[in-house]
Design a protein around this motif. Structure first.
Motif, PDB file in Angstrom:
ATOM      1  N   MET A   1       0.853  -1.174   0.000  1.00 32.18           N
ATOM      2  CA  MET A   1       0.000   0.000   0.000  1.00 32.18           C
ATOM      3  C   MET A   1       0.899   1.238   0.000  1.00 32.18           C
ATOM      4  O   MET A   1       1.836   1.324   0.767  1.00 32.18           O
ATOM      5  CB  MET A   1      -0.886  -0.003   1.249  1.00 32.18           C
ATOM      6  N   THR A   2       0.584   2.150  -0.877  1.00 25.48           N
ATOM      7  CA  THR A   2       1.346   3.381  -0.977  1.00 25.48           C
ATOM      8  C   THR A   2       0.428   4.559  -0.682  1.00 25.48           C
ATOM      9  O   THR A   2      -0.676   4.632  -1.211  1.00 25.48           O
ATOM     10  CB  THR A   2       1.926   3.552  -2.395  1.00 25.48           C
ATOM     11  N   LEU A  19      -2.285   7.054   8.855  1.00 24.18           N
ATOM     12  CA  LEU A  19      -1.972   5.676   8.502  1.00 24.18           C
ATOM     13  C   LEU A  19      -2.666   4.692   9.431  1.00 24.18           C
ATOM     14  O   LEU A  19      -3.130   3.641   9.003  1.00 24.18           O
ATOM     15  CB  LEU A  19      -0.459   5.461   8.526  1.00 24.18           C
ATOM     16  N   ALA A  20      -2.757   5.027  10.714  1.00 23.09           N
ATOM     17  CA  ALA A  20      -3.444   4.154  11.668  1.00 23.09           C
ATOM     18  C   ALA A  20      -4.917   4.006  11.303  1.00 23.09           C
ATOM     19  O   ALA A  20      -5.482   2.905  11.375  1.00 23.09           O
ATOM     20  CB  ALA A  20      -3.300   4.702  13.082  1.00 23.09           C
ATOM     21  N   VAL A  22      -6.269   4.398   8.250  1.00 20.89           N
ATOM     22  CA  VAL A  22      -6.365   3.642   6.998  1.00 20.89           C
ATOM     23  C   VAL A  22      -6.133   2.158   7.260  1.00 20.89           C
ATOM     24  O   VAL A  22      -6.859   1.301   6.743  1.00 20.89           O
ATOM     25  CB  VAL A  22      -5.355   4.195   5.963  1.00 20.89           C
ATOM     26  N   ARG A  23      -5.151   1.824   8.085  1.00 18.76           N
ATOM     27  CA  ARG A  23      -4.876   0.416   8.377  1.00 18.76           C
ATOM     28  C   ARG A  23      -6.008  -0.220   9.176  1.00 18.76           C
ATOM     29  O   ARG A  23      -6.339  -1.386   8.958  1.00 18.76           O
ATOM     30  CB  ARG A  23      -3.557   0.292   9.123  1.00 18.76           C
ATOM     31  N   ALA A  24      -6.617   0.526  10.098  1.00 19.14           N
ATOM     32  CA  ALA A  24      -7.737  -0.017  10.862  1.00 19.14           C
ATOM     33  C   ALA A  24      -8.934  -0.290   9.956  1.00 19.14           C
ATOM     34  O   ALA A  24      -9.607  -1.317  10.090  1.00 19.14           O
ATOM     35  CB  ALA A  24      -8.119   0.955  11.983  1.00 19.14           C
ATOM     36  N   ARG A  25      -9.209   0.611   9.027  1.00 19.11           N
ATOM     37  CA  ARG A  25     -10.314   0.397   8.080  1.00 19.11           C
ATOM     38  C   ARG A  25     -10.031  -0.786   7.168  1.00 19.11           C
ATOM     39  O   ARG A  25     -10.916  -1.573   6.861  1.00 19.11           O
ATOM     40  CB  ARG A  25     -10.547   1.651   7.232  1.00 19.11           C
ATOM     41  N   ALA A  26      -8.794  -0.921   6.731  1.00 18.89           N
ATOM     42  CA  ALA A  26      -8.436  -2.045   5.869  1.00 18.89           C
ATOM     43  C   ALA A  26      -8.545  -3.363   6.634  1.00 18.89           C
ATOM     44  O   ALA A  26      -9.008  -4.366   6.087  1.00 18.89           O
ATOM     45  CB  ALA A  26      -7.020  -1.854   5.324  1.00 18.89           C
ATOM     46  N   ALA A  27      -8.149  -3.381   7.907  1.00 22.17           N
ATOM     47  CA  ALA A  27      -8.247  -4.596   8.710  1.00 22.17           C
ATOM     48  C   ALA A  27      -9.702  -4.963   8.958  1.00 22.17           C
ATOM     49  O   ALA A  27     -10.069  -6.141   8.923  1.00 22.17           O
ATOM     50  CB  ALA A  27      -7.512  -4.406  10.035  1.00 22.17           C
TER      51      ALA A  27
END
Length: 69
Positions: A1-2, A19-20, A22-27
């Motif tokens: 992911m960029t 970033l936190a 975005v990563r939480a939504r992706a998880a």
């Protein structure tokens, strides 16, 4: 992911916070089983509008017609 910063000059702390999120939504999206309905957006929920008080006709009802109430 960029992730690319298009505008502005964020601090390292601001980038880490973004970033936190975005990563939480992706998880959360990855943890949802395939074919399961996603979380319902509260703005798209029709009961949000129906739950509000609808003004009744009367002499002062014109003053209560401003949307969203």
């Amino acid at each position: 992911m960029t992730i690319k910063v298009v505008r502005g000059n964020p601090t390292p702390e601001e980038l880490a916070a973004a970033l936190a999120v975005v990563r939480a939504r992706a998880a959360a999206a990855a943890a949802t089983p395939p074919g399961a309905p996603g979380p319902r957006d509260s703005w798209a929920d029709p009961s949000r509008i129906a739950a509000q008080h609808v003004p009744h006709p009367g002499p002062a009802s014109w003053s209560r017609t401003y949307w969203p109430g």
